[in-house]
Design a protein around this motif. Structure first.
Motif, PDB file in Angstrom:
ATOM      1  N   GLY A 270       0.812  -1.213   0.000  1.00  0.00           N
ATOM      2  CA  GLY A 270       0.000   0.000   0.000  1.00  0.00           C
ATOM      3  C   GLY A 270       0.845   1.264   0.000  1.00  0.00           C
ATOM      4  N   THR A 271       1.912   1.266   0.785  1.00  0.00           N
ATOM      5  CA  THR A 271       2.790   2.424   0.841  1.00  0.00           C
ATOM      6  C   THR A 271       3.490   2.640  -0.498  1.00  0.00           C
ATOM      7  N   CYS A 272       3.937   1.554  -1.121  1.00  0.00           N
ATOM      8  CA  CYS A 272       4.557   1.671  -2.452  1.00  0.00           C
ATOM      9  C   CYS A 272       3.547   2.206  -3.468  1.00  0.00           C
ATOM     10  N   GLY A 273       2.301   1.746  -3.375  1.00  0.00           N
ATOM     11  CA  GLY A 273       1.256   2.243  -4.264  1.00  0.00           C
ATOM     12  C   GLY A 273       1.000   3.716  -4.058  1.00  0.00           C
ATOM     13  N   ARG A 274       0.980   4.147  -2.795  1.00  0.00           N
ATOM     14  CA  ARG A 274       0.767   5.567  -2.498  1.00  0.00           C
ATOM     15  C   ARG A 274       1.896   6.404  -3.088  1.00  0.00           C
ATOM     16  N   TYR A 275       3.122   5.933  -2.970  1.00  0.00           N
ATOM     17  CA  TYR A 275       4.269   6.656  -3.517  1.00  0.00           C
ATOM     18  C   TYR A 275       4.151   6.781  -5.041  1.00  0.00           C
ATOM     19  N   LEU A 276       3.800   5.691  -5.703  1.00  0.00           N
ATOM     20  CA  LEU A 276       3.699   5.712  -7.163  1.00  0.00           C
ATOM     21  C   LEU A 276       2.567   6.612  -7.648  1.00  0.00           C
ATOM     22  N   VAL A 277       1.428   6.560  -6.987  1.00  0.00           N
ATOM     23  CA  VAL A 277       0.312   7.441  -7.367  1.00  0.00           C
ATOM     24  C   VAL A 277       0.699   8.897  -7.136  1.00  0.00           C
ATOM     25  N   GLY A 278       1.401   9.167  -6.051  1.00  0.00           N
ATOM     26  CA  GLY A 278       1.854  10.527  -5.781  1.00  0.00           C
ATOM     27  C   GLY A 278       2.793  11.042  -6.855  1.00  0.00           C
ATOM     28  N   LYS A 279       3.721  10.210  -7.293  1.00  0.00           N
ATOM     29  CA  LYS A 279       4.644  10.608  -8.364  1.00  0.00           C
ATOM     30  C   LYS A 279       3.905  10.814  -9.678  1.00  0.00           C
ATOM     31  N   TRP A 280       2.953   9.944  -9.978  1.00  0.00           N
ATOM     32  CA  TRP A 280       2.171  10.072 -11.200  1.00  0.00           C
ATOM     33  C   TRP A 280       1.382  11.383 -11.195  1.00  0.00           C
ATOM     34  N   CYS A 281       0.752  11.679 -10.065  1.00  0.00           N
ATOM     35  CA  CYS A 281      -0.040  12.910  -9.961  1.00  0.00           C
ATOM     36  C   CYS A 281       0.839  14.152 -10.042  1.00  0.00           C
ATOM     37  N   ALA A 282       2.052  14.069  -9.524  1.00  0.00           N
ATOM     38  CA  ALA A 282       2.945  15.221  -9.593  1.00  0.00           C
ATOM     39  C   ALA A 282       3.264  15.584 -11.042  1.00  0.00           C
ATOM     40  N   GLY A 283       3.282  14.583 -11.911  1.00  0.00           N
ATOM     41  CA  GLY A 283       3.519  14.854 -13.321  1.00  0.00           C
ATOM     42  C   GLY A 283       2.276  15.309 -14.068  1.00  0.00           C
ATOM     43  N   MET A 284       1.102  14.986 -13.540  1.00  0.00           N
ATOM     44  CA  MET A 284      -0.155  15.319 -14.201  1.00  0.00           C
ATOM     45  C   MET A 284      -0.721  16.669 -13.762  1.00  0.00           C
ATOM     46  N   TRP A 285      -0.600  16.987 -12.479  1.00  0.00           N
ATOM     47  CA  TRP A 285      -1.145  18.229 -11.929  1.00  0.00           C
ATOM     48  C   TRP A 285       0.004  19.134 -11.547  1.00  0.00           C
ATOM     49  N   HIS A 286      -0.017  20.340 -12.060  1.00  0.00           N
ATOM     50  CA  HIS A 286       1.061  21.286 -11.795  1.00  0.00           C
ATOM     51  C   HIS A 286       0.521  22.452 -10.974  1.00  0.00           C
ATOM     52  N   GLY A 287       0.433  22.215  -9.699  1.00  0.00           N
ATOM     53  CA  GLY A 287      -0.057  23.247  -8.805  1.00  0.00           C
ATOM     54  C   GLY A 287       0.457  22.979  -7.406  1.00  0.00           C
ATOM     55  N   SER A 288       0.113  23.815  -6.492  1.00  0.00           N
ATOM     56  CA  SER A 288       0.580  23.690  -5.118  1.00  0.00           C
ATOM     57  C   SER A 288      -0.230  22.682  -4.314  1.00  0.00           C
ATOM     58  N   PHE A 289      -1.476  22.470  -4.706  1.00  0.00           N
ATOM     59  CA  PHE A 289      -2.342  21.565  -3.958  1.00  0.00           C
ATOM     60  C   PHE A 289      -1.829  20.132  -4.087  1.00  0.00           C
ATOM     61  N   PRO A 290      -1.732  19.390  -2.982  1.00  0.00           N
ATOM     62  CA  PRO A 290      -1.214  18.009  -3.013  1.00  0.00           C
ATOM     63  C   PRO A 290      -2.262  17.038  -3.568  1.00  0.00           C
ATOM     64  N   MET A 291      -2.482  17.091  -4.864  1.00  0.00           N
ATOM     65  CA  MET A 291      -3.521  16.282  -5.496  1.00  0.00           C
ATOM     66  C   MET A 291      -3.252  14.790  -5.344  1.00  0.00           C
ATOM     67  N   GLY A 292      -1.988  14.371  -5.355  1.00  0.00           N
ATOM     68  CA  GLY A 292      -1.659  12.952  -5.214  1.00  0.00           C
ATOM     69  C   GLY A 292      -2.135  12.386  -3.884  1.00  0.00           C
ATOM     70  N   THR A 293      -1.838  13.071  -2.807  1.00  0.00           N
ATOM     71  CA  THR A 293      -2.265  12.620  -1.484  1.00  0.00           C
ATOM     72  C   THR A 293      -3.775  12.638  -1.368  1.00  0.00           C
ATOM     73  N   PHE A 294      -4.401  13.666  -1.899  1.00  0.00           N
ATOM     74  CA  PHE A 294      -5.856  13.759  -1.866  1.00  0.00           C
ATOM     75  C   PHE A 294      -6.495  12.612  -2.653  1.00  0.00           C
ATOM     76  N   LEU A 295      -5.985  12.352  -3.844  1.00  0.00           N
ATOM     77  CA  LEU A 295      -6.521  11.282  -4.687  1.00  0.00           C
ATOM     78  C   LEU A 295      -6.337   9.916  -4.045  1.00  0.00           C
TER      79      LEU A 295
END
Length: 106
Positions: A15-40
């Motif tokens: 689960g932690t590895c999945g959270r890390y990967l989704v966070g990295k993916w979202c960082a490339g997709m959303w370019h803003g200050s809001f932590p969209m990866g953690t929220f998603l």
């Protein structure tokens, strides 16, 4: 008890590895200050927990070991309110408003 702890630990690792990967993916997709990866991750994780809990309670499809592995371990490692709270603290300390800085690709 040791078996349950190992199951929870293995699920938490995945689960932690999945959270890390989704966070990295979202960082490339959303370019803003809001932590969209953690929220998603937290939204997806809540849905998965509800799905697993429904299977456990209504259909009795999951065994207690699967419950520990999937709900406690995987979903516990995947979702994290503490990371979301930390991201919000960082966002607030920068003095940025997430409503104006969040640029979503769609």
């Amino acid at each position: 008890m040791i078996k349950a702890m190992l199951l929870a630990g293995c699920g938490g690792f995945v689960g932690t590895c999945g959270r890390y990967l989704v966070g990295k993916w979202c960082a490339g997709m959303w370019h803003g200050s809001f932590p969209m990866g953690t929220f998603l991750v937290n939204i997806i994780g809540c849905f998965i927990i509800g799905l697993f809990f429904g299977l456990l309670e209504k259909a009795h499809v999951m065994t207690p070991g699967e419950n520990v592995l999937l709900i406690t371990g995987f979903c516990g490692g995947f979702t994290t309110f503490s990371s979301f709270a930390d991201d919000m603290w960082v966002l607030g300390s920068k003095g940025e408003d997430s409503r104006t800085k969040c640029k979503i690709w769609f």
